[in-house]
Design a protein around this motif. Structure first.
Motif, PDB file in Angstrom:
ATOM      1  N   UNK A 226       0.837  -1.195   0.000  1.00 13.77           N
ATOM      2  CA  UNK A 226       0.000   0.000   0.000  1.00 13.77           C
ATOM      3  C   UNK A 226       0.876   1.250   0.000  1.00 13.77           C
ATOM      4  N   UNK A 227       0.733   2.083  -1.051  1.00 14.09           N
ATOM      5  CA  UNK A 227       1.612   3.241  -1.147  1.00 14.09           C
ATOM      6  C   UNK A 227       1.226   4.353  -0.177  1.00 14.09           C
ATOM      7  N   UNK A 228       0.052   4.276   0.430  1.00 12.86           N
ATOM      8  CA  UNK A 228      -0.240   5.183   1.542  1.00 12.86           C
ATOM      9  C   UNK A 228       0.719   4.931   2.700  1.00 12.86           C
ATOM     10  N   UNK A 229       1.139   3.674   2.842  1.00 14.69           N
ATOM     11  CA  UNK A 229       2.127   3.354   3.869  1.00 14.69           C
ATOM     12  C   UNK A 229       3.495   3.919   3.508  1.00 14.69           C
ATOM     13  N   UNK A 230       3.813   3.943   2.217  1.00 21.84           N
ATOM     14  CA  UNK A 230       5.077   4.541   1.792  1.00 21.84           C
ATOM     15  C   UNK A 230       5.098   6.030   2.139  1.00 21.84           C
ATOM     16  N   UNK A 231       4.065   6.759   1.692  1.00 20.75           N
ATOM     17  CA  UNK A 231       4.000   8.190   1.998  1.00 20.75           C
ATOM     18  C   UNK A 231       3.939   8.425   3.495  1.00 20.75           C
ATOM     19  N   UNK A 232       3.185   7.563   4.195  1.00 16.28           N
ATOM     20  CA  UNK A 232       3.017   7.725   5.633  1.00 16.28           C
ATOM     21  C   UNK A 232       4.294   7.496   6.408  1.00 16.28           C
ATOM     22  N   UNK A 233       5.020   6.436   6.091  1.00 17.52           N
ATOM     23  CA  UNK A 233       6.221   6.128   6.881  1.00 17.52           C
ATOM     24  C   UNK A 233       7.341   7.108   6.562  1.00 17.52           C
ATOM     25  N   UNK A 234       7.416   7.592   5.326  1.00 14.85           N
ATOM     26  CA  UNK A 234       8.398   8.629   5.002  1.00 14.85           C
ATOM     27  C   UNK A 234       8.055   9.917   5.750  1.00 14.85           C
ATOM     28  N   UNK A 235       6.764  10.273   5.766  1.00 17.16           N
ATOM     29  CA  UNK A 235       6.328  11.470   6.489  1.00 17.16           C
ATOM     30  C   UNK A 235       6.645  11.371   7.974  1.00 17.16           C
ATOM     31  N   UNK A 236       6.362  10.217   8.569  1.00 15.04           N
ATOM     32  CA  UNK A 236       6.643  10.037   9.994  1.00 15.04           C
ATOM     33  C   UNK A 236       8.142  10.071  10.277  1.00 15.04           C
ATOM     34  N   UNK A 237       8.925   9.490   9.388  1.00 14.21           N
ATOM     35  CA  UNK A 237      10.360   9.330   9.646  1.00 14.21           C
ATOM     36  C   UNK A 237      11.122  10.652   9.588  1.00 14.21           C
ATOM     37  N   UNK A 238      10.678  11.583   8.740  1.00 12.84           N
ATOM     38  CA  UNK A 238      11.385  12.862   8.680  1.00 12.84           C
ATOM     39  C   UNK A 238      11.077  13.726   9.904  1.00 12.84           C
ATOM     40  N   UNK A 239       9.951  13.459  10.578  1.00 12.84           N
ATOM     41  CA  UNK A 239       9.507  14.308  11.677  1.00 12.84           C
ATOM     42  C   UNK A 239      10.528  14.521  12.779  1.00 12.84           C
ATOM     43  N   UNK A 240      10.932  13.466  13.517  1.00 11.28           N
ATOM     44  CA  UNK A 240      11.903  13.663  14.607  1.00 11.28           C
ATOM     45  C   UNK A 240      13.224  14.236  14.132  1.00 11.28           C
ATOM     46  N   UNK A 241      13.677  13.822  12.931  1.00 13.45           N
ATOM     47  CA  UNK A 241      14.973  14.297  12.435  1.00 13.45           C
ATOM     48  C   UNK A 241      14.903  15.735  11.957  1.00 13.45           C
ATOM     49  N   UNK A 242      13.690  16.265  11.754  1.00 13.87           N
ATOM     50  CA  UNK A 242      13.570  17.657  11.305  1.00 13.87           C
ATOM     51  C   UNK A 242      13.848  18.640  12.439  1.00 13.87           C
ATOM     52  N   UNK A 243      14.106  18.108  13.637  1.00 12.66           N
ATOM     53  CA  UNK A 243      14.502  18.968  14.755  1.00 12.66           C
ATOM     54  C   UNK A 243      15.983  19.313  14.726  1.00 12.66           C
TER      55      UNK A 243
END
Length: 431
Positions: free
Chosen positions: A136-153
Protein backbone atom coordinates in the motif's frame (compact mmCIF):
# COMPACT_ATOMS: atom_id res chain seq x y z
CA UNK A 1 -1.81 51.04 22.80
CA UNK A 2 1.47 49.24 22.11
CA UNK A 3 -0.17 45.87 22.77
CA UNK A 4 -2.91 46.63 20.25
CA UNK A 5 -0.37 47.72 17.65
CA UNK A 6 1.63 44.56 18.34
CA UNK A 7 -1.35 42.28 17.89
CA UNK A 8 -2.33 44.24 14.76
CA UNK A 9 1.22 43.72 13.40
CA UNK A 10 1.01 39.97 13.98
CA UNK A 11 -2.54 39.71 12.60
CA UNK A 12 -1.65 41.70 9.48
CA UNK A 13 1.48 39.62 8.91
CA UNK A 14 -0.47 36.37 9.27
CA UNK A 15 -3.31 37.56 7.04
CA UNK A 16 -0.98 38.73 4.27
CA UNK A 17 1.11 35.56 4.07
CA UNK A 18 -1.74 33.09 4.61
CA UNK A 19 -3.85 34.72 1.88
CA UNK A 20 -0.74 34.96 -0.31
CA UNK A 21 -1.19 38.72 -0.75
CA UNK A 22 2.48 39.22 0.08
CA UNK A 23 5.59 37.09 0.17
CA UNK A 24 6.96 36.05 3.55
CA UNK A 25 10.21 38.02 3.32
CA UNK A 26 8.43 41.14 2.10
CA UNK A 27 5.86 40.95 4.90
CA UNK A 28 8.54 40.30 7.53
CA UNK A 29 10.24 43.57 6.61
CA UNK A 30 7.47 45.96 5.55
CA UNK A 31 4.65 45.13 7.97
CA UNK A 32 6.57 45.93 11.18
CA UNK A 33 7.98 49.10 9.58
CA UNK A 34 4.45 50.39 8.90
CA UNK A 35 3.24 49.64 12.43
CA UNK A 36 6.47 50.97 13.90
CA UNK A 37 5.81 54.29 12.18
CA UNK A 38 2.23 54.21 13.45
CA UNK A 39 3.66 53.73 16.96
CA UNK A 40 5.48 57.03 16.56
CA UNK A 41 9.00 55.68 16.05
CA UNK A 42 11.10 57.80 13.70
CA UNK A 43 12.75 56.16 10.64
CA UNK A 44 16.27 56.55 12.02
CA UNK A 45 15.41 54.58 15.17
CA UNK A 46 13.55 51.98 13.10
CA UNK A 47 16.69 51.49 11.04
CA UNK A 48 18.74 50.93 14.19
CA UNK A 49 16.18 48.39 15.47
CA UNK A 50 16.27 46.51 12.17
CA UNK A 51 20.07 46.43 12.17
CA UNK A 52 20.12 45.20 15.77
CA UNK A 53 17.63 42.44 14.93
CA UNK A 54 19.64 41.36 11.87
CA UNK A 55 22.83 41.31 13.94
CA UNK A 56 21.23 38.99 16.47
CA UNK A 57 20.09 36.45 13.85
CA UNK A 58 23.24 36.66 11.68
CA UNK A 59 24.88 33.56 13.25
CA UNK A 60 21.71 31.55 12.57
CA UNK A 61 21.55 32.75 8.97
CA UNK A 62 25.19 31.80 8.42
CA UNK A 63 24.63 28.41 10.08
CA UNK A 64 21.69 27.64 7.84
CA UNK A 65 23.41 28.82 4.67
CA UNK A 66 26.50 26.68 5.06
CA UNK A 67 24.76 23.68 6.66
CA UNK A 68 22.54 23.39 3.57
CA UNK A 69 25.63 23.66 1.37
CA UNK A 70 27.48 21.02 3.41
CA UNK A 71 24.76 18.38 3.23
CA UNK A 72 24.02 19.19 -0.42
CA UNK A 73 27.68 18.45 -1.12
CA UNK A 74 27.48 15.16 0.79
CA UNK A 75 24.35 14.12 -1.11
CA UNK A 76 25.89 14.92 -4.49
CA UNK A 77 29.09 13.10 -3.52
CA UNK A 78 27.04 9.97 -2.77
CA UNK A 79 27.65 9.69 0.98
CA UNK A 80 24.35 7.87 1.45
CA UNK A 81 24.54 5.63 -1.64
CA UNK A 82 26.01 2.60 0.19
CA UNK A 83 23.33 2.95 2.85
CA UNK A 84 20.60 3.00 0.21
CA UNK A 85 22.06 -0.02 -1.60
CA UNK A 86 22.56 -1.93 1.66
CA UNK A 87 19.03 -1.32 2.87
CA UNK A 88 17.53 -2.33 -0.48
CA UNK A 89 19.56 -5.56 -0.42
CA UNK A 90 18.54 -6.27 3.18
CA UNK A 91 14.79 -5.78 2.76
CA UNK A 92 14.56 -8.26 -0.14
CA UNK A 93 10.88 -9.03 -0.74
CA UNK A 94 9.64 -8.84 2.86
CA UNK A 95 7.09 -6.03 3.39
CA UNK A 96 8.03 -5.80 7.08
CA UNK A 97 11.69 -5.23 6.22
CA UNK A 98 10.72 -2.85 3.43
CA UNK A 99 8.75 -0.61 5.83
CA UNK A 100 11.51 -0.67 8.43
CA UNK A 101 14.14 -0.07 5.75
CA UNK A 102 12.17 2.88 4.40
CA UNK A 103 12.03 4.41 7.87
CA UNK A 104 15.74 3.92 8.57
CA UNK A 105 16.84 5.26 5.18
CA UNK A 106 14.57 8.30 5.48
CA UNK A 107 15.98 9.17 8.89
CA UNK A 108 19.57 8.85 7.67
CA UNK A 109 19.03 10.88 4.52
CA UNK A 110 17.09 13.53 6.43
CA UNK A 111 20.16 14.41 8.45
CA UNK A 112 20.47 17.22 5.88
CA UNK A 113 17.21 18.73 7.19
CA UNK A 114 15.85 19.24 3.67
CA UNK A 115 12.46 17.59 3.19
CA UNK A 116 12.41 18.03 -0.58
CA UNK A 117 15.81 16.36 -1.09
CA UNK A 118 14.89 13.55 1.32
CA UNK A 119 11.63 12.80 -0.46
CA UNK A 120 13.29 12.73 -3.87
CA UNK A 121 16.11 10.40 -2.75
CA UNK A 122 14.04 7.97 -0.67
CA UNK A 123 11.05 7.77 -2.96
CA UNK A 124 13.15 7.31 -6.10
CA UNK A 125 14.73 4.31 -4.35
CA UNK A 126 11.58 2.78 -2.85
CA UNK A 127 8.62 3.53 -5.15
CA UNK A 128 9.66 0.74 -7.58
CA UNK A 129 9.96 -1.69 -4.64
CA UNK A 130 6.50 -0.85 -3.30
CA UNK A 131 5.05 -1.23 -6.80
CA UNK A 132 6.74 -4.56 -7.44
CA UNK A 133 5.63 -6.00 -4.10
CA UNK A 134 2.16 -4.45 -4.14
CA UNK A 135 2.59 -2.69 -0.77
CA UNK A 136 0.00 0.00 0.00
CA UNK A 137 1.61 3.24 -1.15
CA UNK A 138 -0.24 5.18 1.54
CA UNK A 139 2.13 3.35 3.87
CA UNK A 140 5.08 4.54 1.79
CA UNK A 141 4.00 8.19 2.00
CA UNK A 142 3.02 7.73 5.63
CA UNK A 143 6.22 6.13 6.88
CA UNK A 144 8.40 8.63 5.00
CA UNK A 145 6.33 11.47 6.49
CA UNK A 146 6.64 10.04 9.99
CA UNK A 147 10.36 9.33 9.65
CA UNK A 148 11.39 12.86 8.68
CA UNK A 149 9.51 14.31 11.68
CA UNK A 150 11.90 13.66 14.61
CA UNK A 151 14.97 14.30 12.44
CA UNK A 152 13.57 17.66 11.30
CA UNK A 153 14.50 18.97 14.76
CA UNK A 154 18.15 19.14 13.66
CA UNK A 155 19.30 22.75 14.17
CA UNK A 156 20.07 23.32 10.48
CA UNK A 157 16.53 22.60 9.28
CA UNK A 158 14.56 25.66 8.23
CA UNK A 159 12.05 25.11 11.03
CA UNK A 160 14.64 24.93 13.80
CA UNK A 161 16.46 27.90 12.33
CA UNK A 162 13.27 29.95 12.61
CA UNK A 163 12.86 29.00 16.28
CA UNK A 164 16.52 29.73 17.03
CA UNK A 165 16.41 33.15 15.36
CA UNK A 166 13.09 34.11 16.95
CA UNK A 167 14.38 33.34 20.45
CA UNK A 168 17.81 34.88 19.78
CA UNK A 169 19.59 31.76 21.03
CA UNK A 170 22.00 29.19 19.61
CA UNK A 171 21.64 25.71 18.18
CA UNK A 172 23.00 23.82 21.18
CA UNK A 173 20.55 25.30 23.73
CA UNK A 174 17.56 24.40 21.57
CA UNK A 175 18.71 21.11 20.07
CA UNK A 176 20.68 19.30 22.78
CA UNK A 177 17.90 19.15 25.43
CA UNK A 178 15.53 17.78 22.77
CA UNK A 179 17.82 14.85 21.81
CA UNK A 180 16.03 12.38 24.17
CA UNK A 181 12.69 13.45 22.67
CA UNK A 182 14.08 12.93 19.17
CA UNK A 183 15.21 9.43 20.11
CA UNK A 184 11.77 8.72 21.58
CA UNK A 185 10.21 9.86 18.32
CA UNK A 186 12.56 7.63 16.31
CA UNK A 187 11.58 4.58 18.37
CA UNK A 188 7.89 5.39 17.93
CA UNK A 189 8.30 5.66 14.14
CA UNK A 190 10.12 2.31 14.02
CA UNK A 191 7.28 0.77 16.05
CA UNK A 192 4.73 2.14 13.58
CA UNK A 193 6.81 0.77 10.68
CA UNK A 194 6.84 -2.62 12.39
CA UNK A 195 3.04 -2.59 12.91
CA UNK A 196 2.35 -1.57 9.33
CA UNK A 197 4.93 -4.04 8.00
CA UNK A 198 3.37 -6.96 9.91
CA UNK A 199 0.01 -5.97 8.46
CA UNK A 200 1.32 -5.95 4.89
CA UNK A 201 3.34 -9.14 5.35
CA UNK A 202 0.16 -10.89 6.45
CA UNK A 203 -1.73 -9.49 3.44
CA UNK A 204 0.71 -10.16 0.59
CA UNK A 205 3.38 -12.47 2.01
CA UNK A 206 7.11 -12.44 1.17
CA UNK A 207 7.95 -12.16 -2.54
CA UNK A 208 11.03 -12.24 -4.77
CA UNK A 209 12.53 -8.80 -5.55
CA UNK A 210 15.03 -7.79 -8.25
CA UNK A 211 15.97 -4.09 -8.06
CA UNK A 212 19.16 -1.94 -8.20
CA UNK A 213 18.83 1.71 -7.03
CA UNK A 214 21.93 2.85 -8.98
CA UNK A 215 19.92 2.37 -12.19
CA UNK A 216 17.92 5.52 -11.29
CA UNK A 217 20.92 7.91 -11.40
CA UNK A 218 21.27 10.20 -14.42
CA UNK A 219 24.63 10.91 -16.07
CA UNK A 220 25.27 14.16 -14.19
CA UNK A 221 24.55 12.54 -10.83
CA UNK A 222 26.94 9.71 -11.65
CA UNK A 223 29.67 12.18 -12.63
CA UNK A 224 29.38 14.03 -9.31
CA UNK A 225 29.59 10.86 -7.22
CA UNK A 226 32.81 10.37 -5.22
CA UNK A 227 32.79 6.69 -4.13
CA UNK A 228 36.48 6.77 -3.19
CA UNK A 229 35.77 9.48 -0.59
CA UNK A 230 32.91 7.68 1.17
CA UNK A 231 34.88 6.90 4.32
CA UNK A 232 36.38 10.37 4.56
CA UNK A 233 32.94 11.96 4.14
CA UNK A 234 31.32 9.63 6.67
CA UNK A 235 33.98 10.19 9.37
CA UNK A 236 34.05 13.91 8.68
CA UNK A 237 30.24 14.15 9.03
CA UNK A 238 30.25 12.18 12.29
CA UNK A 239 32.95 14.47 13.72
CA UNK A 240 30.94 17.46 12.57
CA UNK A 241 27.78 16.32 14.37
CA UNK A 242 29.70 15.45 17.55
CA UNK A 243 31.36 18.87 17.54
CA UNK A 244 27.96 20.49 17.03
CA UNK A 245 26.37 18.66 19.97
CA UNK A 246 29.35 19.32 22.24
CA UNK A 247 29.31 23.02 21.26
CA UNK A 248 33.11 23.02 20.98
CA UNK A 249 32.97 25.54 18.13
CA UNK A 250 30.32 28.18 17.34
CA UNK A 251 27.89 26.47 14.98
CA UNK A 252 28.04 29.14 12.29
CA UNK A 253 31.84 28.92 12.17
CA UNK A 254 31.69 25.11 12.30
CA UNK A 255 29.54 24.77 9.19
CA UNK A 256 31.28 27.60 7.37
CA UNK A 257 34.64 25.84 7.66
CA UNK A 258 33.27 22.30 7.24
CA UNK A 259 31.36 23.12 4.06
CA UNK A 260 34.44 24.68 2.48
CA UNK A 261 36.60 21.65 3.37
CA UNK A 262 33.95 19.23 2.07
CA UNK A 263 33.57 21.17 -1.17
CA UNK A 264 37.32 21.40 -1.76
CA UNK A 265 38.09 17.75 -0.94
CA UNK A 266 35.23 16.31 -3.00
CA UNK A 267 35.40 18.77 -5.90
CA UNK A 268 38.92 20.23 -6.24
CA UNK A 269 38.10 21.54 -9.73
CA UNK A 270 36.59 25.03 -9.72
CA UNK A 271 34.06 24.11 -12.40
CA UNK A 272 32.65 21.29 -10.24
CA UNK A 273 32.47 23.57 -7.20
CA UNK A 274 30.54 26.12 -9.22
CA UNK A 275 28.23 23.36 -10.44
CA UNK A 276 27.37 22.40 -6.84
CA UNK A 277 26.77 26.03 -5.88
CA UNK A 278 24.56 26.63 -8.92
CA UNK A 279 22.54 23.46 -8.27
CA UNK A 280 21.77 24.43 -4.68
CA UNK A 281 22.20 28.20 -4.68
CA UNK A 282 18.51 29.05 -4.86
CA UNK A 283 17.65 26.78 -1.95
CA UNK A 284 20.50 28.24 0.12
CA UNK A 285 19.41 31.80 -0.66
CA UNK A 286 15.74 31.24 0.09
CA UNK A 287 16.20 29.66 3.51
CA UNK A 288 18.99 31.95 4.74
CA UNK A 289 17.63 35.27 3.48
CA UNK A 290 14.35 34.61 5.28
CA UNK A 291 16.22 34.46 8.57
CA UNK A 292 17.68 37.95 8.00
CA UNK A 293 14.24 39.27 7.10
CA UNK A 294 12.97 37.75 10.35
CA UNK A 295 15.68 39.69 12.16
CA UNK A 296 14.10 42.93 10.91
CA UNK A 297 10.69 41.75 12.13
CA UNK A 298 11.86 40.75 15.60
CA UNK A 299 14.11 43.80 15.86
CA UNK A 300 11.21 46.20 15.45
CA UNK A 301 8.77 44.26 17.65
CA UNK A 302 11.40 44.04 20.37
CA UNK A 303 12.80 47.53 19.98
CA UNK A 304 9.38 49.20 20.14
CA UNK A 305 8.47 47.04 23.19
CA UNK A 306 5.40 45.67 21.36
CA UNK A 307 6.35 42.11 22.34
CA UNK A 308 6.56 43.09 26.01
CA UNK A 309 3.19 44.83 25.84
CA UNK A 310 1.50 41.85 24.13
CA UNK A 311 2.95 39.44 26.68
CA UNK A 312 1.74 41.62 29.57
CA UNK A 313 -1.74 41.63 28.05
CA UNK A 314 -1.78 37.83 27.82
CA UNK A 315 -0.42 37.45 31.35
CA UNK A 316 -3.45 39.31 32.62
CA UNK A 317 -5.71 36.75 30.91
CA UNK A 318 -3.97 33.52 32.03
CA UNK A 319 -4.62 32.26 35.58
CA UNK A 320 -1.26 32.11 37.38
CA UNK A 321 -1.93 28.58 38.64
CA UNK A 322 -2.26 27.32 35.05
CA UNK A 323 0.74 29.13 33.60
CA UNK A 324 3.09 26.19 34.18
CA UNK A 325 1.15 24.21 31.58
CA UNK A 326 2.08 26.63 28.79
CA UNK A 327 5.09 24.64 27.40
CA UNK A 328 3.15 21.34 27.52
CA UNK A 329 0.09 22.86 25.81
CA UNK A 330 2.37 24.36 23.18
CA UNK A 331 3.89 20.92 22.52
CA UNK A 332 0.59 19.03 22.37
CA UNK A 333 -1.01 21.54 20.00
CA UNK A 334 2.10 21.99 17.86
CA UNK A 335 1.27 19.33 15.28
CA UNK A 336 -2.36 20.43 14.62
CA UNK A 337 -0.97 23.96 14.35
CA UNK A 338 0.93 22.79 11.26
CA UNK A 339 -2.40 22.53 9.45
CA UNK A 340 -3.32 26.12 10.36
CA UNK A 341 -0.05 28.04 10.30
CA UNK A 342 2.91 28.16 7.95
CA UNK A 343 6.25 27.87 9.76
CA UNK A 344 6.86 31.58 9.19
CA UNK A 345 3.47 32.57 10.60
CA UNK A 346 3.90 30.36 13.66
CA UNK A 347 7.55 30.94 14.56
CA UNK A 348 7.68 34.63 13.68
CA UNK A 349 4.12 35.48 14.71
CA UNK A 350 2.96 33.14 17.48
CA UNK A 351 6.12 31.89 19.24
CA UNK A 352 7.43 35.36 20.17
CA UNK A 353 4.20 36.11 22.04
CA UNK A 354 4.11 32.70 23.75
CA UNK A 355 7.76 32.88 24.74
CA UNK A 356 7.51 36.39 26.16
CA UNK A 357 4.36 35.39 28.05
CA UNK A 358 6.23 32.42 29.50
CA UNK A 359 9.01 34.76 30.62
CA UNK A 360 6.46 36.92 32.43
CA UNK A 361 5.48 33.85 34.45
CA UNK A 362 9.09 32.96 35.21
CA UNK A 363 9.22 30.13 32.65
CA UNK A 364 12.32 29.77 30.47
CA UNK A 365 11.31 31.02 27.02
CA UNK A 366 13.50 28.35 25.41
CA UNK A 367 11.01 25.74 26.64
CA UNK A 368 8.42 27.28 24.33
CA UNK A 369 10.81 26.94 21.39
CA UNK A 370 11.62 23.32 22.23
CA UNK A 371 7.94 22.52 22.75
CA UNK A 372 6.89 24.11 19.45
CA UNK A 373 9.53 22.10 17.58
CA UNK A 374 8.03 18.82 18.80
CA UNK A 375 5.35 19.12 16.14
CA UNK A 376 4.88 22.44 14.39
CA UNK A 377 6.27 22.00 10.89
CA UNK A 378 8.67 19.29 12.06
CA UNK A 379 6.53 16.21 12.60
CA UNK A 380 3.69 18.20 11.02
CA UNK A 381 5.20 19.51 7.80
CA UNK A 382 4.79 16.34 5.66
CA UNK A 383 1.02 16.33 6.21
CA UNK A 384 0.46 20.08 6.01
CA UNK A 385 -1.07 21.53 2.83
CA UNK A 386 0.90 24.71 3.56
CA UNK A 387 4.27 23.25 2.51
CA UNK A 388 5.25 22.52 -1.08
CA UNK A 389 7.24 19.44 -0.10
CA UNK A 390 4.02 17.73 1.06
CA UNK A 391 2.75 17.81 -2.52
CA UNK A 392 6.07 16.41 -3.73
CA UNK A 393 5.71 13.56 -1.22
CA UNK A 394 2.18 12.59 -2.27
CA UNK A 395 2.97 13.18 -5.95
CA UNK A 396 6.00 10.89 -6.03
CA UNK A 397 4.15 8.31 -3.90
CA UNK A 398 1.16 8.57 -6.26
CA UNK A 399 -1.40 8.99 -3.47
CA UNK A 400 -4.14 11.54 -2.78
CA UNK A 401 -3.35 14.31 -0.28
CA UNK A 402 -6.61 13.87 1.62
CA UNK A 403 -6.12 10.12 1.91
CA UNK A 404 -2.52 10.67 3.03
CA UNK A 405 -3.62 13.09 5.74
CA UNK A 406 -6.38 10.80 7.02
CA UNK A 407 -4.05 7.80 7.02
CA UNK A 408 -1.09 9.53 8.68
CA UNK A 409 -2.45 12.29 10.95
CA UNK A 410 -3.04 10.43 14.22
CA UNK A 411 0.13 8.34 13.86
CA UNK A 412 2.04 11.60 13.38
CA UNK A 413 0.30 13.19 16.35
CA UNK A 414 1.32 10.07 18.28
CA UNK A 415 4.94 10.96 17.45
CA UNK A 416 4.45 14.41 18.95
CA UNK A 417 2.75 13.01 22.07
CA UNK A 418 5.56 10.48 22.61
CA UNK A 419 8.19 13.17 22.11
CA UNK A 420 6.34 15.48 24.52
CA UNK A 421 6.26 12.78 27.21
CA UNK A 422 9.99 12.12 26.76
CA UNK A 423 10.70 15.87 26.79
CA UNK A 424 8.85 16.18 30.12
CA UNK A 425 10.68 13.19 31.61
CA UNK A 426 14.08 14.42 30.42
CA UNK A 427 13.53 18.01 31.54
CA UNK A 428 13.58 19.62 28.11
CA UNK A 429 10.24 21.17 29.07
CA UNK A 430 8.57 21.27 32.48
CA UNK A 431 5.11 21.26 34.03
Amino acid sequence: MLALLGFATIATFLALIMTKRMGVMTALVLVPIVFGLLAGVNPVDLGKMILEGITKVAPTGILLMFAVLYFATMLDAGLFDPVIAGIVRAVKGDPLKVLLGTAVLTMIVHLDGDGTATFMIVLSAFVPIYKQLGINRLMLAGIVALSVGPLHLVPWSGTSARAISTLNTNAATIFNPNVPAILGGVLWVLLVAYIWGKRERKRIGILDLQYHPSDNLNEEQKRLRRPKLIWFNAIFTILLIVTLMKAWVPTAVLFLVASMIALLINYPKLADQQKILRNHGMNIFMVSSMIFAAGAFSGILGGTKMIDAMASALVALIPAQQANLLPTLTAVTSLPASILFTPDAYYFGVVPILSQTATEFGIDQLEIGRAALLGQMTVGFPISPLTASTFLLVGLSEVDLGEHQRFTFFWAWGTTIVMTIVALLSGSIHI
